[in-house]
Design an enzyme around this catalytic site. Structure first.
Site, PDB file in Angstrom:
ATOM      1  N   TRP A  72       0.809  -1.226   0.000  1.00  9.77           N
ATOM      2  CA  TRP A  72       0.000   0.000   0.000  1.00  9.77           C
ATOM      3  C   TRP A  72       0.834   1.264   0.000  1.00  9.77           C
ATOM      4  O   TRP A  72       0.296   2.354  -0.162  1.00  9.77           O
ATOM      5  CB  TRP A  72      -0.903   0.013   1.251  1.00  9.77           C
ATOM      6  CG  TRP A  72      -0.156  -0.373   2.498  1.00  9.77           C
ATOM      7  CD1 TRP A  72      -0.105  -1.620   3.063  1.00  9.77           C
ATOM      8  CD2 TRP A  72       0.699   0.446   3.295  1.00  9.77           C
ATOM      9  NE1 TRP A  72       0.729  -1.623   4.162  1.00  9.77           N
ATOM     10  CE2 TRP A  72       1.234  -0.350   4.330  1.00  9.77           C
ATOM     11  CE3 TRP A  72       1.082   1.796   3.258  1.00  9.77           C
ATOM     12  CZ2 TRP A  72       2.116   0.128   5.296  1.00  9.77           C
ATOM     13  CZ3 TRP A  72       1.961   2.283   4.219  1.00  9.77           C
ATOM     14  CH2 TRP A  72       2.463   1.450   5.226  1.00  9.77           C
ATOM     15  N   ASN A  73       2.145   1.184   0.213  1.00  6.81           N
ATOM     16  CA  ASN A  73       2.881   2.427   0.500  1.00  6.81           C
ATOM     17  C   ASN A  73       3.107   3.309  -0.730  1.00  6.81           C
ATOM     18  O   ASN A  73       3.196   4.521  -0.620  1.00  6.81           O
ATOM     19  CB  ASN A  73       4.192   2.138   1.230  1.00  6.81           C
ATOM     20  CG  ASN A  73       5.136   1.270   0.453  1.00  6.81           C
ATOM     21  OD1 ASN A  73       4.721   0.535  -0.451  1.00  6.81           O
ATOM     22  ND2 ASN A  73       6.405   1.328   0.778  1.00  6.81           N
ATOM     23  N   LYS A  92      -3.317  -8.334  -7.436  1.00  8.90           N
ATOM     24  CA  LYS A  92      -3.947  -8.373  -6.096  1.00  8.90           C
ATOM     25  C   LYS A  92      -3.298  -7.238  -5.311  1.00  8.90           C
ATOM     26  O   LYS A  92      -2.221  -7.405  -4.732  1.00  8.90           O
ATOM     27  CB  LYS A  92      -3.668  -9.726  -5.441  1.00  8.90           C
ATOM     28  CG  LYS A  92      -4.741 -10.220  -4.491  1.00  8.90           C
ATOM     29  CD  LYS A  92      -5.055  -9.326  -3.331  1.00  8.90           C
ATOM     30  CE  LYS A  92      -4.057  -9.430  -2.205  1.00  8.90           C
ATOM     31  NZ  LYS A  92      -4.240  -8.357  -1.197  1.00  8.90           N
ATOM     32  N   GLY A 146       6.422  -6.576  -1.091  1.00  8.25           N
ATOM     33  CA  GLY A 146       5.799  -6.508   0.236  1.00  8.25           C
ATOM     34  C   GLY A 146       6.802  -6.923   1.299  1.00  8.25           C
ATOM     35  O   GLY A 146       8.021  -6.848   1.093  1.00  8.25           O
ATOM     36  N   SER A 147       6.284  -7.388   2.426  1.00  6.89           N
ATOM     37  CA  SER A 147       7.159  -7.661   3.569  1.00  6.89           C
ATOM     38  C   SER A 147       7.922  -8.979   3.398  1.00  6.89           C
ATOM     39  O   SER A 147       7.504  -9.876   2.654  1.00  6.89           O
ATOM     40  CB  SER A 147       6.318  -7.723   4.849  1.00  6.89           C
ATOM     41  OG  SER A 147       5.429  -8.814   4.774  1.00  6.89           O
ATOM     42  N   GLU A 160      10.307  -8.561  -4.067  1.00  8.90           N
ATOM     43  CA  GLU A 160      10.925  -7.298  -3.643  1.00  8.90           C
ATOM     44  C   GLU A 160      10.454  -7.072  -2.214  1.00  8.90           C
ATOM     45  O   GLU A 160       9.284  -6.763  -1.993  1.00  8.90           O
ATOM     46  CB  GLU A 160      10.455  -6.140  -4.532  1.00  8.90           C
ATOM     47  CG  GLU A 160      10.900  -6.231  -5.965  1.00  8.90           C
ATOM     48  CD  GLU A 160      12.348  -5.851  -6.146  1.00  8.90           C
ATOM     49  OE1 GLU A 160      12.974  -5.362  -5.191  1.00  8.90           O
ATOM     50  OE2 GLU A 160      12.854  -6.047  -7.257  1.00  8.90           O
TER      51      GLU A 160
HETATM   52  P1  NAD Z   1       2.506  -7.258   3.249  1.00 10.61           P
HETATM   53  O1  NAD Z   1       3.551  -8.274   2.997  1.00 10.61           O
HETATM   54  O2  NAD Z   1       1.758  -7.302   4.521  1.00 10.61           O
HETATM   55  O3  NAD Z   1       1.386  -7.315   2.092  1.00 10.61           O
HETATM   56  C1  NAD Z   1       1.727  -7.167   0.728  1.00 10.61           C
HETATM   57  C2  NAD Z   1       0.650  -7.831  -0.124  1.00 10.61           C
HETATM   58  O4  NAD Z   1       0.653  -9.249   0.110  1.00 10.61           O
HETATM   59  C3  NAD Z   1      -0.763  -7.355   0.171  1.00 10.61           C
HETATM   60  O5  NAD Z   1      -1.463  -7.239  -1.055  1.00 10.61           O
HETATM   61  C4  NAD Z   1      -1.325  -8.491   1.030  1.00 10.61           C
HETATM   62  O6  NAD Z   1      -2.728  -8.602   0.981  1.00 10.61           O
HETATM   63  C5  NAD Z   1      -0.673  -9.697   0.385  1.00 10.61           C
HETATM   64  N1  NAD Z   1      -0.558 -10.890   1.235  1.00 10.61           N
HETATM   65  C6  NAD Z   1      -0.507 -10.958   2.580  1.00 10.61           C
HETATM   66  N2  NAD Z   1      -0.319 -12.233   2.987  1.00 10.61           N
HETATM   67  C7  NAD Z   1      -0.253 -12.994   1.850  1.00 10.61           C
HETATM   68  C8  NAD Z   1      -0.039 -14.381   1.612  1.00 10.61           C
HETATM   69  N3  NAD Z   1       0.138 -15.276   2.601  1.00 10.61           N
HETATM   70  N4  NAD Z   1       0.001 -14.814   0.324  1.00 10.61           N
HETATM   71  C9  NAD Z   1      -0.146 -13.939  -0.713  1.00 10.61           C
HETATM   72  N5  NAD Z   1      -0.349 -12.609  -0.531  1.00 10.61           N
HETATM   73  C10 NAD Z   1      -0.402 -12.142   0.746  1.00 10.61           C
HETATM   74  O7  NAD Z   1       3.211  -5.836   3.061  1.00 10.61           O
HETATM   75  P2  NAD Z   1       2.578  -4.392   3.230  1.00 10.61           P
HETATM   76  O8  NAD Z   1       2.376  -4.108   4.680  1.00 10.61           O
HETATM   77  O9  NAD Z   1       1.439  -4.225   2.304  1.00 10.61           O
HETATM   78  O10 NAD Z   1       3.765  -3.468   2.649  1.00 10.61           O
HETATM   79  C11 NAD Z   1       4.858  -3.052   3.399  1.00 10.61           C
HETATM   80  C12 NAD Z   1       6.071  -3.919   3.111  1.00 10.61           C
HETATM   81  O11 NAD Z   1       6.400  -3.856   1.715  1.00 10.61           O
HETATM   82  C13 NAD Z   1       7.316  -3.445   3.832  1.00 10.61           C
HETATM   83  O12 NAD Z   1       8.012  -4.554   4.326  1.00 10.61           O
HETATM   84  C14 NAD Z   1       8.122  -2.763   2.728  1.00 10.61           C
HETATM   85  O13 NAD Z   1       9.506  -2.682   2.981  1.00 10.61           O
HETATM   86  C15 NAD Z   1       7.805  -3.629   1.553  1.00 10.61           C
HETATM   87  N6  NAD Z   1       8.081  -2.945   0.280  1.00 10.61           N
HETATM   88  C16 NAD Z   1       9.169  -3.344  -0.458  1.00 10.61           C
HETATM   89  C17 NAD Z   1       9.488  -2.672  -1.656  1.00 10.61           C
HETATM   90  C18 NAD Z   1      10.695  -3.057  -2.477  1.00 10.61           C
HETATM   91  O14 NAD Z   1      10.823  -2.569  -3.604  1.00 10.61           O
HETATM   92  N7  NAD Z   1      11.585  -3.908  -2.008  1.00 10.61           N
HETATM   93  C19 NAD Z   1       8.675  -1.624  -2.087  1.00 10.61           C
HETATM   94  C20 NAD Z   1       7.564  -1.260  -1.314  1.00 10.61           C
HETATM   95  C21 NAD Z   1       7.272  -1.933  -0.132  1.00 10.61           C
END
Ligand code: NAD
Length: 459
Positions: free
Chosen positions: A137-138, A161, A211-212, A233
């Site tokens: 979401w960021n 998604k 994501g995370s 990523e």
């Molecule tokens: P998150 O991992 O909680 O969620 C990311 C996405 O994954 C969401 O769409 C979520 O619904 C989905 N998701 C959650 N659990 C899942 C599963 N078990 N299987 C499949 N999909 C699932 O992350 P967030 O809180 O949305 O974003 C913040 C994180 O993203 C931070 O860790 C940040 O550092 C990272 N990020 C990394 C980059 C990069 O380029 N490396 C860029 C932006 C954000």
């Protein structure tokens, strides 16, 4: 799964006010296999189109994003919280770069021609099939964009998604692009982890995830059964090293901006600051001064430089890191993190150590943590003492800083600047911050299967 999902509808909340900005229907998990099947059928035609024709469809969508940047940027800000200028800039940037971006991707996907004494080969870069793109979401439009565009250009069809926190801007993005694409070439699944899991477990060929780290590990585990291609990523814990010969004010200004931008909710935020003890007092005061120049408020307010945290859970996560640090001996310099609703004041902590959560886990909030070092070897050891390895920065005399920078275990290292590279560089994480990468020729090619076709040279 977040607490904002109550029924088959996903409400998107304004993090500044708590008001409902809008809603989207949650995609029933049972419908996901049929969506994947439709995407697979659509891919047969899409892959036959030339790179130029695929680019032309996307460029038309890009023009609409630019035309509607003010309106969509406001939606992004209302849904995610960042200052309006940044929200509008994010939408406009995605649209404005489309032409150049698609041209670069098309160039990266041209076949390679190789030959030796006996054999002539052509290496083709063919699509995989259906790509699942799962995003955070960021940066709620530029994160989907950076996965969707290379995947589509390569001839894959895509099911996006987006984060359950920012479904509205993602829906608008998909609608804008889809108006110029054949049906089912780009579609969207709304929901949280359940929908993400179903997509990953479904009959997709490649999963591109941002994501995370924790979610990345789960996705990699699930994808391993089918040996599906995965690009991850992930999060970071970026260090900033400030050497004794740095321009102290310049380093402090960078530290403030890069710790607090987007309320610290950036994967390449400065999360740890290591400063040479000889210049530490002066640096800390300059950092505090620069922190005070960043007003906190609602993103729609013109004077705001730092918006709210995305939700209370994220706010409380940041506060728990600060609490843990203070209990273990850190000092809050100047104003503390005083929370009002989802808003957090930018906070400077000194006297931190690697025994504290705030120096080990991703904080993702507006906190600048300063630790002093005695010599360069200690600075390098501290900066590398983390499982993460996304970005890093070193401030100091140019050659000195470059020499230290080469010894940091990060994917992207900035010398007297942030970590982003020149056009054409990969966006890449080292260690547990990444698994594959995007942008650059190699990054674009990750959305394709290499196929080598060879014949013998006539003797
Ligand atoms: P998150 O991992 O909680 O969620 C990311 C996405 O994954 C969401 O769409 C979520 O619904 C989905 N998701 C959650 N659990 C899942 C599963 N078990 N299987 C499949 N999909 C699932 O992350 P967030 O809180 O949305 O974003 C913040 C994180 O993203 C931070 O860790 C940040 O550092 C990272 N990020 C990394 C980059 C990069 O380029 N490396 C860029 C932006 C954000």
């Amino acid at each position: 799964m977040t607490d904002i999902i109550t029924a088959p509808v996903l409400h998107s909340l304004n993090p500044a006010t708590g008001e409902v900005v809008g809603s989207v229907p949650i995609t029933p998990v049972r419908e996901i296999p049929a969506m994947i099947q439709r995407a697979r059928e659509a891919q047969r035609e899409w892959r036959r189109m030339s790179l130029e024709d695929r680019a032309a469809c996307l460029v038309r969508g890009g023009k609409v994003l630019v035309e509607r940047a003010d309106e969509l940027g406001r939606l992004l800000t209302r849904e995610m919280g960042k200052p309006l200028r940044e929200g509008v800039g994010e939408v406009r940037g995605c649209g404005a770069w489309m032409e150049e971006e698609t041209r670069d991707i098309a160039a990266a996907l041209q076949p390679d021609h190789l030959e030796d004494e006996r054999t002539i080969s052509t290496v083709f870069h063919d699509p995989y099939g259906v790509c699942a793109a799962i995003t955070p979401w960021n940066f709620p439009i530029s994160m989907p964009h950076s996965l969707v565009i290379p995947a589509l250009m390569a001839g894959n069809t895509v099911i996006l998604k987006p984060s359950e926190e920012t479904p509205l801007i993602a829906q608008a993005y998909v609608e804008v692009l889809s108006a110029f694409l054949p049906s089912d070439v780009l579609s969207i699944v709304h929901g949280a982890d359940e929908q993400g899991k179903a997509l990953v477990a479904g009959d997709v060929d490649i999963i591109a995830f941002t994501g995370s780290r924790e979610t990345g590990k789960k996705i990699l585990g699930s994808a391993s059964g089918g040996l599906k291609r995965v690009i991850l990523e992930l999060g970071g814990k970026d260090p900033l090293v400030v050497l004794h010969d740095a321009d102290i004010d310049k380093a402090a200004r960078f530290a403030a901006l890069n710790s607090f931008r987007n309320a610290g909710q950036v994967c390449v935020s400065t999360e740890r600051i290591y400063v040479d003890e000889r210049i530490a007092p002066e640096f800390e005061q300059a950092l505090l001064r620069h922190a005070g120049e960043l007003p906190v408020g609602a993103g729609e307010d013109e004077s705001t430089r730092i918006g709210p945290m995305i939700n209370l859970r994220q706010r409380d996560h940041v506060l728990s890191h600060v609490d843990d640090a203070v209990k273990k001996g850190a000092h809050v310099l100047g104003q503390g993190p005083s929370a009002q609703g989802n808003f957090l004041q930018p906070t400077v902590l000194t006297g931190v150590s690697h025994e504290m959560d705030i120096m080990r886990e991703e904080t993702f909030g507006p906190v600048a943590c300063v630790m002093r070092f005695r010599n360069d070897d200690e600075a390098i050891a501290l900066a590398n003492d983390t499982p993460f390895g996304l970005g890093a920065a070193v401030f100091g005399e140019e050659e000195h800083a470059a020499q230290i920078g080469r010894q940091l275990d990060a994917g992207m290292i900035g010398i007297n600047k942030g970590c982003g590279g020149a056009a054409g560089s990969p966006w890449v994480g080292a260690k547990q911050s990444g698994y594959g990468y995007h942008s650059s020729r190699e990054g674009h090619r990750q959305f394709t299967q290499a196929r080598v076709v060879s014949r013998s040279k006539p003797s």
